[in-house]
Design an enzyme around this catalytic site. Sequence first.
Site, PDB file in Angstrom:
ATOM      1  N   HIS A   1      -6.024  65.546  92.876  1.00 46.86           N
ATOM      2  CA  HIS A   1      -6.802  65.482  94.122  1.00 46.86           C
ATOM      3  C   HIS A   1      -7.008  64.031  94.569  1.00 46.86           C
ATOM      4  O   HIS A   1      -6.824  63.702  95.750  1.00 46.86           O
ATOM      5  CB  HIS A   1      -8.152  66.189  93.941  1.00 46.86           C
ATOM      6  CG  HIS A   1      -9.081  66.009  95.096  1.00 46.86           C
ATOM      7  ND1 HIS A   1      -9.119  66.881  96.169  1.00 46.86           N
ATOM      8  CD2 HIS A   1      -9.990  65.040  95.365  1.00 46.86           C
ATOM      9  CE1 HIS A   1     -10.011  66.439  97.041  1.00 46.86           C
ATOM     10  NE2 HIS A   1     -10.567  65.331  96.578  1.00 46.86           N
ATOM     11  N   GLU A   2      -7.388  63.173  93.638  1.00 47.23           N
ATOM     12  CA  GLU A   2      -7.611  61.760  94.000  1.00 47.23           C
ATOM     13  C   GLU A   2      -6.315  61.108  94.475  1.00 47.23           C
ATOM     14  O   GLU A   2      -6.336  60.268  95.377  1.00 47.23           O
ATOM     15  CB  GLU A   2      -8.230  60.987  92.835  1.00 47.23           C
ATOM     16  CG  GLU A   2      -9.621  61.470  92.386  1.00 47.23           C
ATOM     17  CD  GLU A   2     -10.618  61.646  93.523  1.00 47.23           C
ATOM     18  OE1 GLU A   2     -10.488  60.967  94.548  1.00 47.23           O
ATOM     19  OE2 GLU A   2     -11.524  62.495  93.380  1.00 47.23           O
TER      20      GLU A   2
ATOM     21  N   HIS B   1      -5.675  61.664  98.056  1.00 42.99           N
ATOM     22  CA  HIS B   1      -6.291  60.661  98.944  1.00 42.99           C
ATOM     23  C   HIS B   1      -5.402  59.427  99.064  1.00 42.99           C
ATOM     24  O   HIS B   1      -5.299  58.828 100.142  1.00 42.99           O
ATOM     25  CB  HIS B   1      -7.671  60.251  98.416  1.00 42.99           C
ATOM     26  CG  HIS B   1      -8.712  61.311  98.588  1.00 42.99           C
ATOM     27  ND1 HIS B   1      -8.957  61.927  99.796  1.00 42.99           N
ATOM     28  CD2 HIS B   1      -9.587  61.867  97.702  1.00 42.99           C
ATOM     29  CE1 HIS B   1      -9.933  62.816  99.644  1.00 42.99           C
ATOM     30  NE2 HIS B   1     -10.325  62.803  98.380  1.00 42.99           N
TER      31      HIS B   1
HETATM   32 ZN   LIG Z   1     -11.781  63.952  97.469  1.00 43.38          ZN
END
Ligand SMILES: [Zn+2]
Length: 224
Positions: free
Chosen positions: A97-98, A101
């Site tokens: 998830h990171e 980004h």
């Molecule tokens: Zn996030």
Amino acid sequence: MLYLIPLFLILLIPIIADIWVKYNYRKYLKVDNAQGITGSEVAQMILKKNGIENVRVNQASGFLSDNYSHGSGNKTVNLSEGVYSAKSVASVAIAAHECGHALQDRDGYGFMRMRSSLVPVVMFANKLSYVLVILGAIFPVFGFGWLGVLIISATLLFELVTLPVEFNASKRALQELEALEIVSDAEMSGVRSMLRSAALTYVAAVAASAIQLLRLLMVLKRRR
Ligand SMILES: [Zn+2]
């Protein structure tokens, strides 16, 4: 008594979402992924696969403090202790998830840029809200209500823009994990469940702020 219901909701919705995400995190932290890869390894793999060389993967202190930072030219994926070196389904989900980004940042994803530009506005609104509480206590005769509406609206706008950023990062995370073929189908459903519950906390924040705004607007309307 009825007028207390919105207050309870404003307080309860984020708390319930927080409990739910932590419950899910702890559940999938206990489930090791079959490949035995750590969160930091997953992050490195995703970054490498996408040719991203200017993002470092760091270990961060704290519980669930994972984030992607791109301030002052220093780009880092920061993974908390339980994610960085853990070989669980939860750590894989969060690390991916990171990195989602980081991919958004590389692509100049619109909502992410919008969110970044709103950060100083929200910080200012936050400071202003403290001043407002103090002023309201000293000068109760003056109505500072409309300033409150402005502050909550700014917060709500920020939280609304955060939604597509977070949902999109999770979508990218799932795509990356599928392409890398490092998690099994069964583990993938755990990853999905983890990411969904994390997204819920952002939805909860929007709901709480929206109720808060409506409540204040109703109070102001009644006063007139
Ligand atoms: Zn996030």
